[in-house]
Each structure stands twice: as structure tokens, then as C-alpha cells.
Design a protein around this motif. Structure first.
Motif, mmCIF file in Angstrom:
data_model
loop_
_atom_site.group_PDB
_atom_site.id
_atom_site.type_symbol
_atom_site.label_atom_id
_atom_site.label_comp_id
_atom_site.label_asym_id
_atom_site.label_seq_id
_atom_site.Cartn_x
_atom_site.Cartn_y
_atom_site.Cartn_z
ATOM 1 N N LEU A 57 0.748 -1.204 -0.050
ATOM 2 C CA LEU A 57 -0.137 0.046 0.007
ATOM 3 C C LEU A 57 0.809 1.034 -0.038
ATOM 4 O O LEU A 57 1.939 1.257 0.868
ATOM 5 C CB LEU A 57 -1.004 -0.016 1.254
ATOM 6 N N ARG A 58 0.506 2.192 -0.690
ATOM 7 C CA ARG A 58 1.143 3.329 -1.007
ATOM 8 C C ARG A 58 0.387 4.666 -0.829
ATOM 9 O O ARG A 58 -0.521 4.673 -1.714
ATOM 10 C CB ARG A 58 2.041 3.452 -2.180
ATOM 11 N N LEU A 59 0.384 5.479 -0.086
ATOM 12 C CA LEU A 59 -0.339 6.824 0.054
ATOM 13 C C LEU A 59 -0.252 7.535 -1.109
ATOM 14 O O LEU A 59 -1.384 8.162 -1.424
ATOM 15 C CB LEU A 59 0.033 7.590 1.295
ATOM 16 N N TYR A 60 0.723 7.622 -1.991
ATOM 17 C CA TYR A 60 1.053 8.552 -3.057
ATOM 18 C C TYR A 60 0.711 7.731 -4.350
ATOM 19 O O TYR A 60 1.213 8.316 -5.487
ATOM 20 C CB TYR A 60 2.059 9.419 -3.016
ATOM 21 N N ASP A 61 0.263 6.609 -4.206
ATOM 22 C CA ASP A 61 -0.012 5.602 -5.364
ATOM 23 C C ASP A 61 -1.667 5.550 -5.117
ATOM 24 O O ASP A 61 -1.907 4.175 -4.858
ATOM 25 C CB ASP A 61 0.929 4.514 -5.698
ATOM 26 N N PRO A 62 -2.615 6.016 -5.362
ATOM 27 C CA PRO A 62 -4.029 5.949 -4.831
ATOM 28 C C PRO A 62 -4.527 4.791 -5.698
ATOM 29 O O PRO A 62 -4.527 5.093 -6.968
ATOM 30 C CB PRO A 62 -5.052 7.351 -5.071
ATOM 31 N N SER A 63 -5.166 3.797 -4.915
ATOM 32 C CA SER A 63 -5.665 2.514 -5.749
ATOM 33 C C SER A 63 -6.555 2.042 -5.143
ATOM 34 O O SER A 63 -7.058 2.245 -3.859
ATOM 35 C CB SER A 63 -4.433 1.612 -5.961
ATOM 36 N N GLU A 64 -7.666 1.515 -5.845
ATOM 37 C CA GLU A 64 -8.504 0.376 -5.335
ATOM 38 C C GLU A 64 -8.367 -0.887 -5.611
ATOM 39 O O GLU A 64 -7.540 -1.178 -6.646
ATOM 40 C CB GLU A 64 -9.946 0.733 -5.552
ATOM 41 N N PHE A 65 -8.659 -1.937 -4.736
ATOM 42 C CA PHE A 65 -8.597 -3.388 -5.032
ATOM 43 C C PHE A 65 -9.786 -4.025 -5.290
ATOM 44 O O PHE A 65 -10.566 -4.084 -4.142
ATOM 45 C CB PHE A 65 -7.609 -3.959 -4.095
ATOM 46 N N HIS A 66 -10.105 -4.582 -6.309
ATOM 47 C CA HIS A 66 -11.581 -5.235 -6.385
ATOM 48 C C HIS A 66 -11.205 -6.467 -6.909
ATOM 49 O O HIS A 66 -10.258 -7.271 -7.077
ATOM 50 C CB HIS A 66 -12.303 -4.701 -7.677
ATOM 51 N N VAL A 67 -12.232 -7.384 -6.124
ATOM 52 C CA VAL A 67 -12.605 -8.807 -6.566
ATOM 53 C C VAL A 67 -13.941 -8.915 -7.332
ATOM 54 O O VAL A 67 -14.833 -8.547 -6.792
ATOM 55 C CB VAL A 67 -12.442 -9.611 -5.169
ATOM 56 N N ILE A 68 -13.642 -9.365 -8.650
ATOM 57 C CA ILE A 68 -14.939 -9.238 -9.238
ATOM 58 C C ILE A 68 -15.272 -10.595 -10.080
ATOM 59 O O ILE A 68 -14.240 -11.399 -10.155
ATOM 60 C CB ILE A 68 -14.491 -8.243 -10.492
ATOM 61 N N ASN A 69 -16.451 -10.578 -10.402
ATOM 62 C CA ASN A 69 -16.854 -11.784 -11.172
ATOM 63 C C ASN A 69 -17.331 -11.329 -12.480
ATOM 64 O O ASN A 69 -18.260 -10.771 -12.785
ATOM 65 C CB ASN A 69 -18.044 -12.379 -10.641
ATOM 66 N N SER A 70 -16.210 -11.607 -13.550
ATOM 67 C CA SER A 70 -16.426 -10.945 -14.806
ATOM 68 C C SER A 70 -17.504 -11.646 -15.916
ATOM 69 O O SER A 70 -17.915 -11.060 -16.892
ATOM 70 C CB SER A 70 -15.203 -11.022 -15.579
ATOM 71 N N GLY A 71 -17.868 -12.763 -15.326
ATOM 72 C CA GLY A 71 -19.034 -13.603 -15.921
ATOM 73 C C GLY A 71 -20.494 -13.074 -15.129
ATOM 74 O O GLY A 71 -21.582 -13.613 -15.851
ATOM 75 N N LYS A 72 -20.517 -12.258 -14.350
ATOM 76 C CA LYS A 72 -21.795 -11.938 -13.757
ATOM 77 C C LYS A 72 -21.725 -10.354 -13.715
ATOM 78 O O LYS A 72 -20.981 -9.369 -13.417
ATOM 79 C CB LYS A 72 -22.030 -12.167 -12.369
#
Length: 314
Positions: A179-194
Motif C-alpha cells: 500500500l502506498r499513500l501517493y499511489d492511490p488505488s482500489e483493489f477489487h474482487v470481481i466476477n467478470s461472468g456476472k
């Protein structure tokens, strides 16, 4: 007078479950129509279901809460209390600490908390095993980077915009996150089939709060043993026999999230420290078609707990 229940035995497979209402707001909106109609004010209170267990490990007590909110958000939370790790010292006061010729104090690797007692600087790490199975077992881990997009000369009075760049992790290496404060990111777990009716893949995202990363050298023996703290997030294929973090696209994956605490002791922590807590969120991301609690019924005064006074005999 109140009474205390002292429990000296270990009780296995026990949790407590309760509702928590702290006066927080689930959603609200106020509007003043220009037509002269009465103002519109709508608000819904937040009610949380808490599942709790407590583990006493050595000198520390760990309060582990899993909070479930009506909008689909889940919040794992860790509270630390108990007795500090301390060491003895000949010093009874900070003004006794020796100094070198340059005026630098002797390094104590901690804080003088009481006469002849030093609270040692230390860390805590708790790793959560997240087998989410969002809308089924075939999931992908997506790192969503927030980037600045520069505008072309003459294109707009604006100089820049923000955009989201999505990258699906295809290997375990790509699923290792610091994790980096100056590299703003979100971390998603997705189901690309739904997907939702407008085409977004259903998912949940990990929302980090206050956490910590180890400062020890990677070859330091304690760090070798706790090498899982080298990253805050790991992603691996599901393996029922694998209980420690070590092609993950559209697979049954597990996310390992490590919640960390740096602790520089202070006098208020001694002899038994007040609880210090941190958490992270698992938040629905295009999992629902809209706000799932939009139609929640409002609360009235009769629905809320009312605290009154009564006499208590000594």
C-alpha cells in the motif's frame, strides 16, 4: 455496586452476536424546493450487526469484530488491549538517561513508563483470509489505479482530469500489493461472468484504513518468520490445505489482507492499555443495481432505545 465475572478457563467455539447503534447515518439528503413547497429531509440511521470473539495471546488481548452493515458493507476490526511488553531498567526518570559527548541520549528502544520499567517498541500483525466467492467461485483481482490525465493545449480550460486505470492480476506475483499513500488505488474482487443491467462486473473492493508495514530487514530472523508482512495484500488460488499466504484470473481465489500496528508505548498504556483499534472494509462495488437500503423504513422515536434514570442500591 456492580459485579464482575472472572473467567479463568478457555472456552472454545464461542462468539457473541449483537446489534450496535451509535447514532451514525446510513444515508441522508435535504432539499429546499424552489416551488415554495416544504423542505424535504430524509435520513436513515445506521444499524450494525457485530460478531465478536476475544483471544488472549500471551500478554495481549485481541478483540476481533466482524461488522455487517445493511448496505452490504463488511468490516473486519481488530482491537488491542492487555499488558504491554516491558523490560527492566536502572533508570527511574528520563533525566537519568546517559548522553554521549554530542548530547545524544542512550537508545532505550522504548519509553520509560514507570520507575525501572521500559515499554518496548513493537509491532502487531493480523492476517485475514478472504475467500469471497463474489457471485460464484470464478473471480479476478483487479488493481484500479487513479491517474491524472493531462489535457491537450486548447482542449479545455481545465489542465487535467482524473481517470481510473484497471489492471487484472494474472499471476500471484501481480497480486502482491504494498500500500502506498501517493499511489492511490482500489483493489477489487470481481466476477467478470456476472454483470449488472448496465454491464459492470459484480464485485467487492478492499478499502484500507490505518495499517502498518514492517520496517525490519528482510534477512532479520523475526522478519523471515513473518515474511507474510512483506506485502499488505497477497492473492493466491484457493487451496483448502493452504492456510498461510505465499494463473489467478477467473479462478477460485483467496485474498490475504494483513492489518498492522506500530506501537511506541506511552505512559497511558501502562499497566493495562486502553483498547487501540483498526480495521478495513469490504465494500460492494457494482454488486447491487442501486443503493440497497434506499427503501429502508425510517426510524421513529418509539423505535429507538431510550435511556432513563433509576435508583441503584449500593
Amino acid at each position: 455496586m456492580g459485579s464482575f465475572l472472572w473467567c479463568k478457563d478457555v472456552r472454545e467455539n464461542m462468539i457473541c452476536v449483537f446489534e450496535s447503534y451509535a447514532g451514525d447515518i446510513a444515508w441522508r439528503h435535504s432539499e429546499n424546493p424552489v416551488t415554495g413547497l416544504p423542505p424535504i429531509r430524509e435520513v436513515r440511521p445506521k444499524l450494525t450487526l457485530v460478531v465478536r470473539m476475544v483471544a488472549s495471546v500471551g500478554n495481549y488481548d485481541y478483540i476481533i469484530d466482524y461488522e455487517f452493515e445493511t448496505d452490504g458493507l463488511m468490516r473486519p476490526k481488530v482491537g488491542l488491549s492487555g499488558i504491554l511488553m516491558v523490560k527492566g531498567t536502572a533508570y527511574e526518570n528520563k533525566n537519568q538517561v546517559k548522553k554521549d559527548k554530542e548530547g545524544n541520549e542512550e537508545e532505550l528502544y522504548g519509553t520509560i513508563l514507570s520507575e525501572n520499567v521500559i515499554g518496548v517498541i513493537h509491532d502487531h500483525y493480523v492476517t485475514f483470509y478472504l475467500d469471497l466467492d463474489v457471485d460464484g467461485p470464478d473471480n479476478s483481482f483487479v488493481k484500479v489505479n487513479l491517474k491524472r490525465q493531462e489535457t491537450k493545449p486548447g482542449e479545455s480550460p481545465r489542465k487535467s482530469y482524473m481517470k481510473a486505470v484497471r489492471n487484472i492480476a494474472k499471476t500471484e506475483k501481480e497480486g502482491q500489493i504494498k500500500l502506498r499513500l501517493y499511489d492511490p488505488s482500489e483493489f477489487h474482487v470481481i466476477n467478470s461472468g456476472k454483470t449488472t443491467r448496465v454491464g459492470n462486473p459484480t464485485g467487492y473492493k478492499i478499502v484500507s484504513r490505518a495499517t502498518a508495514a514492517s520496517l525490519l530487514d528482510h534477512d532479520d530472523p523475526p522478519q523471515k518468520r513473518g515474511a507474510f508482512t512483506n506485502n499488505q495484500i497477497w492473492v493466491t488460488p484457493y487451496n483448502m490445505s493452504e492456510q498461510w499466504a505465499g494463473d489467478i484470473e477467473n479462478k477460485d481465489i483467496v485474498v490475504w489482507y494483513t492489518l498492522g500496528f506500530h506501537h511506541i508505548p506511552c505512559q497511558e498504556d501502562f499497566p493495562i492499555m486502553p483498547t487501540v483499534s483498526s480495521s478495513f472494509d469490504l465494500k460492494p462495488t457494482n454488486f447491487f443495481e442501486r443503493n440497497p437500503i434506499l427503501q429502508a423504513s425510517p426510524y421513529f422515536e418509539r423505535d429507538l432505545p431510550v435511556c432513563g434514570t433509576e435508583s441503584v442500591s449500593a
